[in-house]
Design an enzyme around this catalytic site. Sequence first.
Site, PDB file in Angstrom:
ATOM      1  N   HIS A   1       1.295  -1.102   0.019  1.00 34.61           N
ATOM      2  CA  HIS A   1      -0.255   0.480  -0.129  1.00 34.61           C
ATOM      3  C   HIS A   1       1.001   0.834  -0.202  1.00 34.61           C
ATOM      4  O   HIS A   1       0.284   2.580   0.146  1.00 34.61           O
ATOM      5  CB  HIS A   1      -0.973   0.040   1.417  1.00 34.61           C
ATOM      6  CG  HIS A   1      -1.973  -0.827   0.946  1.00 34.61           C
ATOM      7  ND1 HIS A   1      -3.107  -0.912   0.004  1.00 34.61           N
ATOM      8  CD2 HIS A   1      -2.409  -2.500   2.240  1.00 34.61           C
ATOM      9  CE1 HIS A   1      -3.649  -2.061   1.034  1.00 34.61           C
ATOM     10  NE2 HIS A   1      -3.226  -2.613   1.582  1.00 34.61           N
TER      11      HIS A   1
ATOM     12  N   GLU B   1      -6.049   1.391  -5.455  1.00 39.44           N
ATOM     13  CA  GLU B   1      -4.889  -0.509  -6.130  1.00 39.44           C
ATOM     14  C   GLU B   1      -5.215  -1.656  -5.156  1.00 39.44           C
ATOM     15  O   GLU B   1      -6.275  -1.830  -4.435  1.00 39.44           O
ATOM     16  CB  GLU B   1      -3.757   0.486  -5.248  1.00 39.44           C
ATOM     17  CG  GLU B   1      -3.894   1.354  -4.674  1.00 39.44           C
ATOM     18  CD  GLU B   1      -3.589   0.104  -2.791  1.00 39.44           C
ATOM     19  OE1 GLU B   1      -2.869  -0.905  -3.307  1.00 39.44           O
ATOM     20  OE2 GLU B   1      -3.650   0.700  -2.113  1.00 39.44           O
TER      21      GLU B   1
ATOM     22  N   SER C   1      -4.447  -7.367  -0.608  1.00 42.03           N
ATOM     23  CA  SER C   1      -5.114  -6.395  -0.269  1.00 42.03           C
ATOM     24  C   SER C   1      -4.960  -5.273  -1.258  1.00 42.03           C
ATOM     25  O   SER C   1      -4.471  -4.692  -2.243  1.00 42.03           O
ATOM     26  CB  SER C   1      -3.940  -5.803   0.995  1.00 42.03           C
ATOM     27  OG  SER C   1      -5.182  -4.915   1.673  1.00 42.03           O
TER      28      SER C   1
END
Length: 155
Positions: A66, A140, A114
């Site tokens: 992330h 994303e 994720s």
Amino acid sequence: MATQIEYRTCAFDVECKADGDKGVIEGYASVFGNKDSYDDVIAPGAFTKTLSDRKSGDPVPVLWQHQSDNPIGVTVSADEDKKGLRVTGQLTLGVKQADEAFLLMQAKALRGFSIGFQSVKDELNRETNIRTLKEIKLFEWSPVTFPANELAGVT
């Protein structure tokens, strides 16, 4: 008002695949119908609008854990099926973190995906305190070390 990005994570499952030397990764970035560690459930169809709104040539980025300043690849395809959001990504091999991520996935040391998203439509069950995400704007997806949703992952 600034966009607040949320993150939800899924573990790799038995269909997980990190292909040869090509840097192709596949799997489920999100799985429908199960409660994650944030007490959220993603409903089937939650990604329909965000996927259809994406213009050709504007791929969803693949980030390292992330980190928006650490892109490691791009999405080749993203589609909803009965299980969840199935993604195929192309890691940019030669980028140090992409190389490391790919090797860690092949070794099964890195076992999760994720998503970074914004909830557009959701419903909170006040009795159970479980939020059902009905529409999501996807920013994303990332390979991650510790997934929040134990069912999503690489195929």
